[in-house]
Every structure is written in structure tokens, then in C-alpha cells.
Design a protein around this motif. Sequence first.
Motif, PDB file in Angstrom:
ATOM      1  N   SER B 225      49.118  44.580  35.315  1.00  0.00           N
ATOM      2  CA  SER B 225      48.356  45.615  35.002  1.00  0.00           C
ATOM      3  C   SER B 225      48.320  45.308  33.270  1.00  0.00           C
ATOM      4  O   SER B 225      47.369  45.962  32.684  1.00  0.00           O
ATOM      5  N   ILE B 227      47.239  42.513  32.119  1.00  0.00           N
ATOM      6  CA  ILE B 227      46.184  41.743  32.018  1.00  0.00           C
ATOM      7  C   ILE B 227      44.972  42.251  32.860  1.00  0.00           C
ATOM      8  O   ILE B 227      44.907  41.529  33.835  1.00  0.00           O
ATOM      9  N   PRO B 228      44.735  43.233  32.706  1.00  0.00           N
ATOM     10  CA  PRO B 228      43.381  43.878  33.599  1.00  0.00           C
ATOM     11  C   PRO B 228      42.535  43.054  34.245  1.00  0.00           C
ATOM     12  O   PRO B 228      42.371  42.840  35.329  1.00  0.00           O
ATOM     13  N   TRP B 229      42.070  42.246  33.353  1.00  0.00           N
ATOM     14  CA  TRP B 229      40.850  41.165  33.753  1.00  0.00           C
ATOM     15  C   TRP B 229      41.277  40.317  34.981  1.00  0.00           C
ATOM     16  O   TRP B 229      40.663  40.071  36.000  1.00  0.00           O
ATOM     17  N   LEU B 230      42.504  39.916  34.726  1.00  0.00           N
ATOM     18  CA  LEU B 230      43.215  39.199  35.916  1.00  0.00           C
ATOM     19  C   LEU B 230      43.549  39.787  37.027  1.00  0.00           C
ATOM     20  O   LEU B 230      43.132  39.381  38.085  1.00  0.00           O
ATOM     21  N   GLN B 231      44.057  40.825  36.841  1.00  0.00           N
ATOM     22  CA  GLN B 231      44.269  41.612  37.803  1.00  0.00           C
ATOM     23  C   GLN B 231      43.459  42.054  39.026  1.00  0.00           C
ATOM     24  O   GLN B 231      43.450  42.012  40.352  1.00  0.00           O
ATOM     25  N   VAL B 232      42.007  42.204  38.368  1.00  0.00           N
ATOM     26  CA  VAL B 232      40.990  42.589  39.203  1.00  0.00           C
ATOM     27  C   VAL B 232      40.293  41.057  39.621  1.00  0.00           C
ATOM     28  O   VAL B 232      40.017  41.077  40.971  1.00  0.00           O
ATOM     29  N   ALA B 233      40.423  40.093  38.766  1.00  0.00           N
ATOM     30  CA  ALA B 233      39.506  38.729  39.233  1.00  0.00           C
ATOM     31  C   ALA B 233      40.613  38.344  40.582  1.00  0.00           C
ATOM     32  O   ALA B 233      39.639  37.823  41.461  1.00  0.00           O
TER      33      ALA B 233
END
Lengths: 329, 287
Positions: B225, B227-233
Motif C-alpha cells: 500500500s 507503493i500504490p502503483w505497484l500494488q495495482v500493477a
Amino acid sequence: MTHALPEAPGAEEDRVAAPAVRTSALAKTYPGGLSAVADLDLTVEAGEIFGLLGPNGAGKTTTIGMLTTRVVPTSGSATVRGVDVVAEPARAKQRIGVVPQTNTLDRSLDVWENLYFHGRYFGLTARASRARADDLLERFRLTGKARQRPAALSGGMAQRLMVARALLHRPAVLFLDEPTTGLDPQSRIALWDLLVELHHEGETIVITTHYMEEAERLCDRVAIMDHGRLLTVGTPAELKASVEGDRVVDLSADGDVDALAKRLRGVAGVHHADARPGGVRVWAAEVRGLLPPLLAAADTVEARVSDVGVSEPSLESVFISLTGRELRD
Amino acid sequence: MTEGAAAREAARVEAATETPGPADAAHPLAAFGGLLLRDLRVLTKERGRFLVRTVSQPLLLVFVFTYVLPSIGRDLGGVGGQGSFTDVLVPGVLAIAILIKGVQSVALPLVQEFGYTREIEDRVMAPLPVWAVALEKIASGALQGLLAAAIVVPIVALVPAEPIALDITWPALVAVLLLAPVLSSALGLVMGTFVEPDNVPLMFSVIILPVTFLGATYFPWAELSVIPWLQVALLVNPLVYIAEGFRYALTADLPHMPPVAIFGALLVATAAATWLGVHGFRRRVLG
């Protein structure tokens, strides 16, 4: 047509009476528009060795591919012992044995296991499959290789094992696609003998080849194909009888064979004469009475005839008369 | 072969007296079973290689991260700052073992089978539909993935300096052990049928390596959470759901992805990969 009747008691007997293979307007056009096979109508009767003869690219392999469920036809239909190969591929596969062009032996298994597991695929019990594998290895003189990997086999042995594997589940029709291509002459003759033996035991065999002597020697009937189309079907004798004026006379000669060929074309009764290395081949309707004028004509050019051979018309001459080309272009 | 000569002879007589002609009674399931038997036979022949391939990576991971590092005072720490790194790594190692073995055991043999001799043409002549041959490959790969997980269990149980803080949710564990191997071998079928045979080994570096590093294997997905972009990716990575599934099943009280998301995604991914793999197999096999 018995096979058009609804499934009923006795349908199985009807099927046994159905031809081994029947195709009707069978066609395959590959994506991109290449028409590999067009409008093919064939019937193979039970118990015969049927040959599909034609040069590379004639559509023989595509035809076998469709009959063995591997290639989906674009249109038309095909049945094996009354079973539609497109509608019921799994049942059709139960009825056929296939020896493909390439070595498709299972390289992760040994020789014996190649046969044993084939039996298991076809629903044999472990015991029946084991017994069948042992028997076939013995019959095909491979018992000594039972525990070797297929890679250790010579070309001839690998081919024998593929035939054994194809026969293991006792198929109604055995298909062989160019089975002797790449084999040494000895292995080729051994395979021919084997196929004749199977034929005498009542096996139905469909074979593709571009060797006319193979078709001539083995097959009860031959279908000649070119460019995806069926040109003619018949027994080798019928086909040869159909070629008018194609008795072949070979003259072995030294000297100017081109001039000799040209001169011979002018002899009465000669349809055609071709110069080839070491002589001239002459086509004529009738051989009787032809040799004296041929030899007399030869005396008028700078060539010395050393031998004359007269041969019967062959399937090669049939192919040439149908297409204007030689089989092995 | 262990039977005596008498039994062999009896079998031979039985086989010889069978009526000639096609054995029409054979059921497609018999053919499916026959293909599966063949794969198991090949597996037993290659058991040494199977064991080495299965054990080496998990053993090294567990040894270095949960034995060596903690022993020299460099433990990476557990989830949410509590416990040890063992809690994080064990679910990840199980997930990697199943994924890699599942993909390998389907994709690598296909390299040979689709190779220039087209050995596959023998396998697909077995009397069952081509799609069923494809399903057999998935079943066989799934069994091998499951076997790999079983082999890894003693390693993750015995090697770490500090054992995992187990809190098993059994239904979840059973569900992951059913879905993860099937998903993995179905992905192997997709790879083996859509990638040219020559390029399949390369795919292990290009696809499998990043997938395993970024599969929520060395870190819990929940902690991404920050690193939000990584969490979504990473949501496109199927391994995330396998690893999170094990995380939830083995250590339910530690942070994990919501179970509905885990199992929903596992189901959808399994169905999609199976469909795509079977489709690819048919396309490759049928002319």
C-alpha cells in the motif's frame, strides 16, 4: 446408403459392410487461399492396398491428414468404416492406425513402452497391452531393442516400430504417409514385404507415395493426384492400359543423342523421342515392326546404338500422359 | 515386469484370441487415463531430475533468508513488523514451487512434441477429442505441481531457524491446493502453445523470473500500500493470488488480500488460462 440410417441395432454390421474409406467432395483450402485438395471423391474397399500417387505438393499428405482427423476439411465429408471423421474424430481414431511421415515415436519412453502405452491409450488392459507389445516386437524383429530409446534405432527399425505401434490396437485401416522416403533400399524392400504380408492377412492399407514403382508393386488400386485434384483411379494394369501409344523403347547410344532423338521423331509410328544421358527414349503405339526402322534411322546420324530395351508402360507414363510432366520433377 | 512366464503366456493367448477389428468399446476416459499413465511413467524415469529441479530453488531461498540471515542477525522481519521473515517467505516459496513446476511440466515437453518431428501427432491420435488431450496435459502438470508442493513442505518446515507462525484455515488451504496447480499447468499450456517451441526456454527468463520476483512471494501484497502503483500493477500477476492464497490459508491472522478477491481471481484466472490453453493447443494441432 446404410450409413445414413439412424443408429439402430445392427448398425454396427452395416458399418462393417461400409467401405473402409469414403470421401465425398472432400476439400481443404488453407488460410491464405492455398487449395491443397479439391473435390476429392474416393472409395477404398476393405482389404485392399490403396495408393495415393503424386508428386510433392499433390495434396496426398493433406488428404491423409483429413482422413486421420488431423486436418479439418474445408468442405465435403469423409468416413472411415462408416464413421464420420469430422463429426466423430475420437471414434474414427479408434478405427485407424497411422504411420506419419516423420518419426513421431515417443522419445521419453523406450521401444517396448512406445507400444505398451499406445495400447493403454486405446483402452487395452495392462495385461493385454503387454502381451500385444511383446508379440509385435517379436514379429517386427525388435525384441532385442525393447529397452532402448527410439533415438538408438536405425531408420528402418524406427519405421518398423511405427508400423507396429499403428497396428497395435488392430485398426480397420492402416494409413502410411510416404513410408519409404529416406529409407535405404534394403529397409524399403523389407517394409514392402511387411505390407504385402499384412495385406494377405486382410488389413486395409492406404499409402501415399511419390515412387511409382512402389505404387505399382504394392497397390491393388492407385489414385493419381496432382495439384490437389484426383486425376484418375484404377488398378495399375487398368491405368497402364488406358495410356494409348505409350510403349517405351530405350536406345542406349553414344555420340550425338540430340540429333538421334530428332531423327527418330521422324520415324513412322513414333509419338515422341527424348534425348537422355546415354541414349534416347522413344514412345510409340506399337513396338512390333518398329525396331528395324528405328535402327535404320539411327545409322543416318552420328550416334552408335549399343543396346535396345523395350519396357511396358508404367504408372510414370500414365502420369506423363495426364499431366505432361514427369512424376519426379 | 514381474509376472511369471505362465501369466505372460496366458495373456498372450488372451490377446491372440481377441477378435480382430477396432476395439470399439474403449472409452475416451480410458485414453485419458492411458495418457496420464504415460506421463507418470516418464516422471518416474526422470525422478532424479524432477527432485533436483523442484528442491534447489526453494531450498536455497529458505536456507539463505530464513536460516543464514537470521543467524547472522539480519532477519528481514515478519509481516507488519512482527514475527520472522519465515512467515512471509513460506507461502511465497510454496507458490513459486507450484507455479514453476506446473508451467515447466507442460510447456517443456511441448517444445519436443511441437518440434520438427511433431511427436505430438502420435499423442493426439489417441482416441479422444483433441481438447481432452489438452486437458490431460493440464491434469498431468497439476499433479506434478502438487507433488512439488509436497516435496517443498519438509524443507520449509525444517530449514528455517524460526518456524512459521502457523494458523491454518483448512478449507482455504484445500482450495489453494486444488486451484493453484491447475492454474499453473494451464499457464504452461498457454505458453507452450502460443510461444514458438524454440523460444519457450527463453520465456522462463523473460516471463517466469519477473513473475516469481513480483508475485507477492517475498513480501505480502497488503504491505505494498506504500507503493500504490505497484500494488495495482501486480494484480495482473497470477502468482500474487496463489501466494496470497497460501498466506491466507497458512497465516490467516497476518495481513493478506481479502479471500473473496483471492479465490475469485484464482477461479477466473484458472478458467481463462484453461480455455486459452485448450484453444491454443487445438489451433496448433489441427490443420
